[in-house]
Motif scaffolding. Structure first.
Motif, PDB file in Angstrom:
ATOM      1  N   PRO A 109       0.799  -1.220   0.000  1.00 56.32           N
ATOM      2  CA  PRO A 109       0.000   0.000   0.000  1.00 56.32           C
ATOM      3  C   PRO A 109       0.836   1.278   0.000  1.00 56.32           C
ATOM      4  CG  PRO A 109       0.156  -0.852   2.226  1.00 56.32           C
ATOM      5  CD  PRO A 109       0.886  -1.836   1.342  1.00 56.32           C
ATOM      6  N   ALA A 110       2.149   1.154   0.026  1.00 59.74           N
ATOM      7  CA  ALA A 110       3.015   2.328   0.166  1.00 59.74           C
ATOM      8  C   ALA A 110       2.755   3.416  -0.880  1.00 59.74           C
ATOM      9  CB  ALA A 110       4.480   1.897   0.150  1.00 59.74           C
ATOM     10  N   PRO A 111       2.601   3.074  -2.172  1.00 56.00           N
ATOM     11  CA  PRO A 111       2.353   4.142  -3.153  1.00 56.00           C
ATOM     12  C   PRO A 111       1.054   4.901  -2.880  1.00 56.00           C
ATOM     13  CG  PRO A 111       3.114   2.166  -4.263  1.00 56.00           C
ATOM     14  CD  PRO A 111       2.840   1.774  -2.844  1.00 56.00           C
ATOM     15  N   VAL A 112       0.006   4.194  -2.514  1.00 59.29           N
ATOM     16  CA  VAL A 112      -1.271   4.847  -2.215  1.00 59.29           C
ATOM     17  C   VAL A 112      -1.143   5.719  -0.972  1.00 59.29           C
ATOM     18  CG1 VAL A 112      -3.669   4.474  -1.536  1.00 59.29           C
ATOM     19  CG2 VAL A 112      -2.640   3.041  -3.310  1.00 59.29           C
ATOM     20  N   ILE A 113      -0.458   5.215   0.031  1.00 57.37           N
ATOM     21  CA  ILE A 113      -0.250   5.974   1.265  1.00 57.37           C
ATOM     22  C   ILE A 113       0.508   7.270   0.974  1.00 57.37           C
ATOM     23  CG2 ILE A 113       0.985   5.960   3.474  1.00 57.37           C
ATOM     24  CD1 ILE A 113       0.356   2.936   3.603  1.00 57.37           C
ATOM     25  N   ARG A 114       1.518   7.168   0.119  1.00 52.53           N
ATOM     26  CA  ARG A 114       2.277   8.371  -0.247  1.00 52.53           C
ATOM     27  C   ARG A 114       1.381   9.379  -0.973  1.00 52.53           C
ATOM     28  NH1 ARG A 114       5.698   6.212  -3.488  1.00 52.53           N
ATOM     29  NH2 ARG A 114       4.619   6.871  -5.379  1.00 52.53           N
ATOM     30  N   ASP A 115       0.534   8.886  -1.867  1.00 51.49           N
ATOM     31  CA  ASP A 115      -0.380   9.768  -2.597  1.00 51.49           C
ATOM     32  C   ASP A 115      -1.350  10.471  -1.652  1.00 51.49           C
ATOM     33  OD1 ASP A 115       0.852   8.907  -4.883  1.00 51.49           O
ATOM     34  OD2 ASP A 115      -0.801   7.620  -5.552  1.00 51.49           O
ATOM     35  N   LEU A 116      -1.836   9.738  -0.662  1.00 55.35           N
ATOM     36  CA  LEU A 116      -2.770  10.320   0.301  1.00 55.35           C
ATOM     37  C   LEU A 116      -2.100  11.417   1.114  1.00 55.35           C
ATOM     38  CD1 LEU A 116      -4.487   7.024   1.522  1.00 55.35           C
ATOM     39  CD2 LEU A 116      -5.612   8.872   0.259  1.00 55.35           C
ATOM     40  N   ARG A 117      -0.868  11.180   1.520  1.00 51.27           N
ATOM     41  CA  ARG A 117      -0.140  12.192   2.299  1.00 51.27           C
ATOM     42  C   ARG A 117       0.151  13.426   1.449  1.00 51.27           C
ATOM     43  NH1 ARG A 117       2.770   7.776   5.098  1.00 51.27           N
ATOM     44  NH2 ARG A 117       1.952   7.722   7.218  1.00 51.27           N
ATOM     45  N   GLU A 118       0.518  13.183   0.203  1.00 48.20           N
ATOM     46  CA  GLU A 118       0.816  14.308  -0.686  1.00 48.20           C
ATOM     47  C   GLU A 118      -0.430  15.142  -0.975  1.00 48.20           C
ATOM     48  OE1 GLU A 118       2.665  12.585  -4.094  1.00 48.20           O
ATOM     49  OE2 GLU A 118       4.636  12.359  -3.112  1.00 48.20           O
ATOM     50  N   ALA A 119      -1.607  14.494  -0.881  1.00 45.44           N
ATOM     51  CA  ALA A 119      -2.863  15.209  -1.088  1.00 45.44           C
ATOM     52  C   ALA A 119      -3.296  15.955   0.172  1.00 45.44           C
ATOM     53  CB  ALA A 119      -3.957  14.230  -1.512  1.00 45.44           C
ATOM     54  N   GLY A 120      -2.537  15.790   1.257  1.00 42.77           N
ATOM     55  CA  GLY A 120      -2.809  16.535   2.475  1.00 42.77           C
ATOM     56  C   GLY A 120      -3.676  15.844   3.499  1.00 42.77           C
ATOM     57  N   TYR A 121      -3.937  14.549   3.293  1.00 38.45           N
ATOM     58  CA  TYR A 121      -4.774  13.830   4.256  1.00 38.45           C
ATOM     59  C   TYR A 121      -3.940  13.327   5.434  1.00 38.45           C
ATOM     60  CZ  TYR A 121      -8.291  13.926   0.599  1.00 38.45           C
ATOM     61  OH  TYR A 121      -9.179  14.349  -0.344  1.00 38.45           O
ATOM     62  N   GLU A 122      -4.558  13.342   6.617  1.00 33.73           N
ATOM     63  CA  GLU A 122      -3.887  12.892   7.835  1.00 33.73           C
ATOM     64  C   GLU A 122      -4.153  11.411   8.056  1.00 33.73           C
ATOM     65  OE1 GLU A 122      -3.917  13.715  12.678  1.00 33.73           O
ATOM     66  OE2 GLU A 122      -4.914  15.127  11.307  1.00 33.73           O
ATOM     67  N   LEU A 123      -3.117  10.603   8.046  1.00 32.27           N
ATOM     68  CA  LEU A 123      -3.276   9.167   8.240  1.00 32.27           C
ATOM     69  C   LEU A 123      -3.198   8.817   9.717  1.00 32.27           C
ATOM     70  CD1 LEU A 123      -2.403   9.212   5.107  1.00 32.27           C
ATOM     71  CD2 LEU A 123      -1.790   6.831   5.548  1.00 32.27           C
ATOM     72  N   MET A 124      -4.210   8.095  10.178  1.00 32.97           N
ATOM     73  CA  MET A 124      -4.205   7.571  11.540  1.00 32.97           C
ATOM     74  C   MET A 124      -3.486   6.225  11.562  1.00 32.97           C
ATOM     75  SD  MET A 124      -5.852  10.051  12.906  1.00 32.97           S
ATOM     76  CE  MET A 124      -6.226   9.464  14.561  1.00 32.97           C
ATOM     77  N   TRP A 125      -3.599   5.493  10.475  1.00 35.44           N
ATOM     78  CA  TRP A 125      -2.892   4.224  10.285  1.00 35.44           C
ATOM     79  C   TRP A 125      -2.707   3.978   8.795  1.00 35.44           C
ATOM     80  CZ3 TRP A 125      -0.184   1.153  13.367  1.00 35.44           C
ATOM     81  CH2 TRP A 125       0.269  -0.063  12.835  1.00 35.44           C
ATOM     82  N   PRO A 126      -1.476   3.656   8.356  1.00 36.61           N
ATOM     83  CA  PRO A 126      -0.227   3.563   9.126  1.00 36.61           C
ATOM     84  C   PRO A 126       0.202   4.948   9.648  1.00 36.61           C
ATOM     85  CG  PRO A 126       0.079   2.794   6.857  1.00 36.61           C
ATOM     86  CD  PRO A 126      -1.283   3.354   6.939  1.00 36.61           C
ATOM     87  N   ASN A 127       1.103   4.893  10.620  1.00 39.22           N
ATOM     88  CA  ASN A 127       1.573   6.172  11.212  1.00 39.22           C
ATOM     89  C   ASN A 127       2.562   6.849  10.256  1.00 39.22           C
ATOM     90  OD1 ASN A 127       4.081   4.894  11.591  1.00 39.22           O
ATOM     91  ND2 ASN A 127       3.483   4.143  13.589  1.00 39.22           N
ATOM     92  N   ASN A 128       3.141   7.942  10.723  1.00 44.40           N
ATOM     93  CA  ASN A 128       3.997   8.743   9.835  1.00 44.40           C
ATOM     94  C   ASN A 128       5.295   8.052   9.446  1.00 44.40           C
ATOM     95  OD1 ASN A 128       2.280  10.946   9.690  1.00 44.40           O
ATOM     96  ND2 ASN A 128       3.056  11.803  11.612  1.00 44.40           N
ATOM     97  N   VAL A 129       5.691   7.035  10.192  1.00 38.05           N
ATOM     98  CA  VAL A 129       6.920   6.317   9.846  1.00 38.05           C
ATOM     99  C   VAL A 129       6.657   5.314   8.739  1.00 38.05           C
ATOM    100  CG1 VAL A 129       8.705   4.779  10.694  1.00 38.05           C
ATOM    101  CG2 VAL A 129       7.867   6.634  12.145  1.00 38.05           C
ATOM    102  N   MET A 130       5.529   4.573   8.893  1.00 37.70           N
ATOM    103  CA  MET A 130       5.208   3.536   7.917  1.00 37.70           C
ATOM    104  C   MET A 130       4.701   4.188   6.634  1.00 37.70           C
ATOM    105  SD  MET A 130       3.283   0.765  10.331  1.00 37.70           S
ATOM    106  CE  MET A 130       3.140  -0.374   8.955  1.00 37.70           C
ATOM    107  N   GLY A 131       4.938   3.538   5.528  1.00 39.83           N
ATOM    108  CA  GLY A 131       4.439   4.003   4.243  1.00 39.83           C
ATOM    109  C   GLY A 131       5.197   5.162   3.658  1.00 39.83           C
ATOM    110  N   SER A 132       6.328   5.547   4.238  1.00 40.07           N
ATOM    111  CA  SER A 132       7.064   6.693   3.721  1.00 40.07           C
ATOM    112  C   SER A 132       7.931   6.325   2.530  1.00 40.07           C
ATOM    113  CB  SER A 132       7.942   7.288   4.841  1.00 40.07           C
ATOM    114  OG  SER A 132       8.839   6.307   5.328  1.00 40.07           O
ATOM    115  N   GLN A 133       8.089   4.983   2.309  1.00 39.45           N
ATOM    116  CA  GLN A 133       8.897   4.551   1.179  1.00 39.45           C
ATOM    117  C   GLN A 133       8.043   4.548  -0.078  1.00 39.45           C
ATOM    118  OE1 GLN A 133      10.392   0.747   2.312  1.00 39.45           O
ATOM    119  NE2 GLN A 133      11.617   1.525   3.978  1.00 39.45           N
ATOM    120  N   SER A 134       8.661   4.630  -1.204  1.00 34.18           N
ATOM    121  CA  SER A 134       7.924   4.636  -2.484  1.00 34.18           C
ATOM    122  C   SER A 134       7.700   3.202  -2.952  1.00 34.18           C
ATOM    123  CB  SER A 134       8.693   5.412  -3.526  1.00 34.18           C
ATOM    124  OG  SER A 134      10.008   4.930  -3.658  1.00 34.18           O
TER     125      SER A 134
END
Length: 216
Positions: free
Chosen positions: A191-216
């Motif tokens: 799910p890492a690419p989707v998680i990155r896209d969500l963060r770049e769109a400005g959404y706050e992720l409750m899970w995974p936390n800010n450490v997880m999903g930071s890789q491309s």
């Protein structure tokens, strides 16, 4: 989802004049916990649980126990009147009945006749299906503003990655009515690419936390 989609239609029942011993035998042989009691027209007039039968059964540790008590009619220990549900009731609505009343089983009645049974185990399995935890998937939780149109905005991001969404849940964010939590289960093991896209769109992720999903 409707009750008719999850109810068991092969239901073991007894007339009110059946003996407690007969109920005990059916409970043990069929490994069930509840027996609806019906009249000649198949209308539900009571319900008996395995606990009711145990409470009515003489203790094996009592030397003077009267075993004839098991020959008493089941109507002497059944619970009545009975709360029943309809095949076209929504599962979400009857879940509230299970919770509020602390029932373990509910008879399903149509045209005043017993047509099925729903147990708390059936409800739990249905919850597993609705949340998508029965299939291999990844879990993502987002804190989003509570405003119209937010759900399609978020799902569009999944769509750009052609990611299949298994389930979506929406629930309030603590006591703050201006936000809500979106819970997604998506059918991907990366799910890492989707998680990155969500963060770049400005959404706050409750899970995974800010450490997880930071890789491309």
């Amino acid at each position: 989802m409707l009750v008719e989609e999850i109810m068991k239609t092969e239901v073991i029942s007894l007339p009110p004049t059946a003996s407690i011993a007969a109920a005990q035998l059916l409970l043990e042989e069929n490994k069930i916990r509840h027996i609806p009691i019906v009249d000649d027209q198949q209308a539900v007039v009571g319900i008996v649980s395995d606990r009711d039968v145990r409470d009515a059964t003489p203790s094996i540790f009592q030397a003077d126990a009267d075993r004839h008590e098991l020959e008493n009619e089941i109507q002497s220990i059944m619970s009545h009147p009975v709360v029943t549900i309809h095949p076209l009731d929504f599962v979400e609505d009857i879940a509230r009945i299970f919770f509020d009343e602390e029932f373990a089983a509910l008879p399903v009645v149509q045209n005043n006749k017993l047509v099925g049974m729903v147990t708390e185990k059936d409800m739990l399995y249905t919850l597993i299906q609705l949340t998508g935890t029965h299939v291999q998937s990844s879990h993502i939780e987002l804190k989003v503003p509570h405003r119209p149109g937010i759900l399609p905005e978020v799902t569009a991001i999944f769509g750009k990655r052609k990611t299949n969404i298994v389930s979506v849940l929406v629930y309030p964010f603590k006591d703050d009515p201006s936000f809500k939590i979106l819970v997604f289960r998506i059918q991907t093991m990366n799910p890492a690419p989707v998680i990155r896209d969500l963060r770049e769109a400005g959404y706050e992720l409750m899970w995974p936390n800010n450490v997880m999903g930071s890789q491309s």
